[in-house]
Design a protein around this motif. Sequence first.
Motif, PDB file in Angstrom:
ATOM      1  N   CYS A  64      50.789  51.019  37.917  1.00  0.00           N
ATOM      2  CA  CYS A  64      49.479  51.049  38.052  1.00  0.00           C
ATOM      3  C   CYS A  64      48.780  50.281  38.303  1.00  0.00           C
ATOM      4  CB  CYS A  64      49.521  52.500  38.031  1.00  0.00           C
ATOM      5  SG  CYS A  64      50.312  53.513  37.393  1.00  0.00           S
ATOM      6  N   VAL A  65      47.923  49.900  39.125  1.00  0.00           N
ATOM      7  CA  VAL A  65      47.245  48.387  39.825  1.00  0.00           C
ATOM      8  C   VAL A  65      45.443  49.593  39.046  1.00  0.00           C
ATOM      9  CG1 VAL A  65      48.851  47.094  40.043  1.00  0.00           C
ATOM     10  CG2 VAL A  65      47.346  48.092  41.753  1.00  0.00           C
ATOM     11  N   ASP A  66      44.931  48.458  39.404  1.00  0.00           N
ATOM     12  CA  ASP A  66      43.396  49.074  39.745  1.00  0.00           C
ATOM     13  C   ASP A  66      42.669  48.291  40.792  1.00  0.00           C
ATOM     14  OD1 ASP A  66      41.117  49.975  38.609  1.00  0.00           O
ATOM     15  OD2 ASP A  66      41.195  48.296  37.033  1.00  0.00           O
ATOM     16  N   SER A  67      41.738  49.131  41.614  1.00  0.00           N
ATOM     17  CA  SER A  67      41.512  49.171  42.565  1.00  0.00           C
ATOM     18  C   SER A  67      40.023  47.889  42.549  1.00  0.00           C
ATOM     19  CB  SER A  67      41.109  49.811  43.426  1.00  0.00           C
ATOM     20  OG  SER A  67      39.919  50.529  43.330  1.00  0.00           O
ATOM     21  N   VAL A  68      39.626  46.720  43.317  1.00  0.00           N
ATOM     22  CA  VAL A  68      38.150  46.556  43.995  1.00  0.00           C
ATOM     23  C   VAL A  68      38.297  46.971  44.991  1.00  0.00           C
ATOM     24  CG1 VAL A  68      39.636  44.522  42.978  1.00  0.00           C
ATOM     25  CG2 VAL A  68      39.639  44.323  45.124  1.00  0.00           C
ATOM     26  N   ASP A  69      38.084  48.133  44.983  1.00  0.00           N
ATOM     27  CA  ASP A  69      37.533  48.719  47.346  1.00  0.00           C
ATOM     28  C   ASP A  69      35.940  48.717  46.735  1.00  0.00           C
ATOM     29  OD1 ASP A  69      40.090  49.308  47.401  1.00  0.00           O
ATOM     30  OD2 ASP A  69      40.250  51.546  47.097  1.00  0.00           O
TER      31      ASP A  69
END
Length: 239
Positions: A64-69
């Motif tokens: 489960c990765v983080d976003s950089v949106d």
Amino acid sequence: MNREYHRWYSPALERDMELLVFGHAGARVLVFPTSKGRFYEWEDRGMMNLLGHHIHQGWLQLYCVDSVDAESWYAHWKHPGARAWRQVQYENYLVNEVLPLSWLKNQNPFLITVGASFGAYHAVNLALRRPDLVSRTIGLSGIYDISRWASGHSDGHIYANNPCAYIPNEHDHHRLELLRKLDIILVVGQDDGLRANNEFLSAALWQKDIGNALRIWDGWSHDWPYWEKMLLSYIGGHD
């Protein structure tokens, strides 16, 4: 259930990034959060409990990765070209940092990408860009035309990260052969405003002889209770 927390300084993104791993074996699953979501979103939403049997049996291992949106497509204060460049850096992080970690831990060659809403964009875009790495992609209530986040601007990086732009123009024989082996599942509600975009991408893929499963559910179906049912229905492939 095996649960691991990882954090390291990402050379691609030039900042610390965090992720969670669930499970000990099985197909590797790259999980993207919804728009501007965090790496712990799926855990907080109970999705690990939902997939508990699959994880305990060693059928799935989730990353489960983080976003950089907030630094890319949702960074409206940036020039659109800079937003797209941050997306390029994010893909470099995924491909050159996250996936090698997953391979170090688990050499299962089958990789699934999955996400809901804007997370579906990330899941499907990565799969369509890198079909050499991904075996199955599942987009739940996704949006696949990034132009609305580009403020009418267009450049090479924006184009290369807009599936609704590059798929109709795909002519590379090797890439087409890889894409035709990819298991593509697009799920959307009949009354979801994103339905037409899903239908467009599905048709564009078929026009290139790239098979895909477009599944249209009753009603709006754009929320977590629906995504839970969709995930259980399609994590093992389309019916």
